[in-house]
Design a protein around this motif. Structure first.
Motif, PDB file in Angstrom:
ATOM      1  N   HIS A   1       0.822  -1.209   0.000  1.00 56.55           N
ATOM      2  CA  HIS A   1       0.000   0.000   0.000  1.00 56.55           C
ATOM      3  C   HIS A   1       0.854   1.256   0.000  1.00 56.55           C
ATOM      4  O   HIS A   1       2.043   1.218   0.305  1.00 56.55           O
ATOM      5  N   GLN A   2       0.207   2.379  -0.291  1.00 62.74           N
ATOM      6  CA  GLN A   2       0.864   3.678  -0.320  1.00 62.74           C
ATOM      7  C   GLN A   2       0.806   4.399   1.024  1.00 62.74           C
ATOM      8  O   GLN A   2       1.359   5.486   1.174  1.00 62.74           O
ATOM      9  N   SER A   3       0.078   3.813   1.986  1.00 63.84           N
ATOM     10  CA  SER A   3      -0.078   4.438   3.290  1.00 63.84           C
ATOM     11  C   SER A   3      -0.112   3.352   4.361  1.00 63.84           C
ATOM     12  O   SER A   3       0.017   2.167   4.063  1.00 63.84           O
ATOM     13  N   LEU A   4      -0.328   3.759   5.598  1.00 63.19           N
ATOM     14  CA  LEU A   4      -0.375   2.849   6.734  1.00 63.19           C
ATOM     15  C   LEU A   4      -1.358   1.698   6.499  1.00 63.19           C
ATOM     16  O   LEU A   4      -2.460   1.917   6.011  1.00 63.19           O
TER      17      LEU A   4
ATOM     18  N   ALA B   1      -6.921 -19.751   0.373  1.00 63.60           N
ATOM     19  CA  ALA B   1      -5.707 -19.231   1.006  1.00 63.60           C
ATOM     20  C   ALA B   1      -5.487 -17.764   0.649  1.00 63.60           C
ATOM     21  O   ALA B   1      -4.516 -17.388   0.008  1.00 63.60           O
ATOM     22  N   LEU B   2      -6.434 -16.919   1.050  1.00 63.21           N
ATOM     23  CA  LEU B   2      -6.382 -15.487   0.780  1.00 63.21           C
ATOM     24  C   LEU B   2      -5.745 -14.725   1.928  1.00 63.21           C
ATOM     25  O   LEU B   2      -5.904 -15.072   3.094  1.00 63.21           O
ATOM     26  N   LEU B   3      -5.078 -13.665   1.562  1.00 63.33           N
ATOM     27  CA  LEU B   3      -4.573 -12.704   2.520  1.00 63.33           C
ATOM     28  C   LEU B   3      -5.225 -11.372   2.156  1.00 63.33           C
ATOM     29  O   LEU B   3      -5.217 -10.963   0.995  1.00 63.33           O
ATOM     30  N   LEU B   4      -5.826 -10.708   3.141  1.00 63.18           N
ATOM     31  CA  LEU B   4      -6.477  -9.418   2.934  1.00 63.18           C
ATOM     32  C   LEU B   4      -5.660  -8.344   3.647  1.00 63.18           C
ATOM     33  O   LEU B   4      -5.229  -8.550   4.778  1.00 63.18           O
ATOM     34  N   THR B   5      -5.443  -7.216   2.964  1.00 61.81           N
ATOM     35  CA  THR B   5      -4.846  -6.060   3.605  1.00 61.81           C
ATOM     36  C   THR B   5      -5.748  -4.857   3.356  1.00 61.81           C
ATOM     37  O   THR B   5      -6.353  -4.736   2.291  1.00 61.81           O
ATOM     38  N   ALA B   6      -5.848  -3.985   4.351  1.00 55.95           N
ATOM     39  CA  ALA B   6      -6.622  -2.751   4.220  1.00 55.95           C
ATOM     40  C   ALA B   6      -5.738  -1.607   4.676  1.00 55.95           C
ATOM     41  O   ALA B   6      -4.866  -1.787   5.530  1.00 55.95           O
ATOM     42  N   SER B   7      -5.982  -0.416   4.110  1.00 57.25           N
ATOM     43  CA  SER B   7      -5.044   0.669   4.352  1.00 57.25           C
ATOM     44  C   SER B   7      -5.713   2.029   4.409  1.00 57.25           C
ATOM     45  O   SER B   7      -6.827   2.225   3.934  1.00 57.25           O
TER      46      SER B   7
ATOM     47  N   ILE C   1      -9.485   3.415   5.390  1.00 56.38           N
ATOM     48  CA  ILE C   1     -10.136   2.170   5.805  1.00 56.38           C
ATOM     49  C   ILE C   1      -9.593   1.790   7.174  1.00 56.38           C
ATOM     50  O   ILE C   1      -8.387   1.673   7.371  1.00 56.38           O
ATOM     51  N   MET C   2     -10.512   1.635   8.114  1.00 52.70           N
ATOM     52  CA  MET C   2     -10.148   1.372   9.499  1.00 52.70           C
ATOM     53  C   MET C   2     -10.184  -0.121   9.833  1.00 52.70           C
ATOM     54  O   MET C   2      -9.546  -0.556  10.774  1.00 52.70           O
ATOM     55  N   GLY C   3     -10.964  -0.900   9.079  1.00 52.55           N
ATOM     56  CA  GLY C   3     -11.063  -2.329   9.338  1.00 52.55           C
ATOM     57  C   GLY C   3     -11.645  -3.059   8.150  1.00 52.55           C
ATOM     58  O   GLY C   3     -12.334  -2.473   7.317  1.00 52.55           O
TER      59      GLY C   3
END
Length: 100
Positions: free
Chosen positions: A8-11, A23-29, A55-57
């Motif tokens: 991601h471009q941010s936290l 077998a998924l990996l989810l990321t939110a930012s 996105i907080m969660g």
């Protein structure tokens, strides 16, 4: 073996792993994106965009093959695993099932 993903471009605000959904990996930012990754080879499968705030969660809902995300813009969005935002009417008590 250690992997580093330039995700991601941010936290990054959330990471979730779903072994039962291919077998998924989810990321939110805070960059307003939710991304779905293959946890086998860490390739990007989908990028979910539509929030107007950080996105907080986020989480994967295995029963409906969907993703839910919540953001600083005071919205909750439901997505199918292909990346389309799912329509949920006000007052609905159930998340629509993905037909695939």
């Amino acid at each position: 073996q250690l992997y580093t993903i330039a995700a991601h471009q941010s936290l990054i605000s959330k990471v979730r792993y779903a072994p039962d959904n291919g077998a998924l990996l989810l990321t939110a930012s805070y960059d307003k994106k939710v991304k779905l990754w293959s946890s086998k080879d860490f390739t990007l499968l989908n990028c979910l965009e539509g929030h107007e705030g950080r996105i907080m969660g986020a989480d994967i809902i295995p029963e409906t093959n969907s993703v839910v995300s919540v953001a600083y813009d005071r919205t909750i969005k439901f997505w199918n695993l292909k990346g389309s935002e799912m329509e949920v009417e006000e007052g609905d008590t159930e998340v629509p099932m993905d037909q695939d």
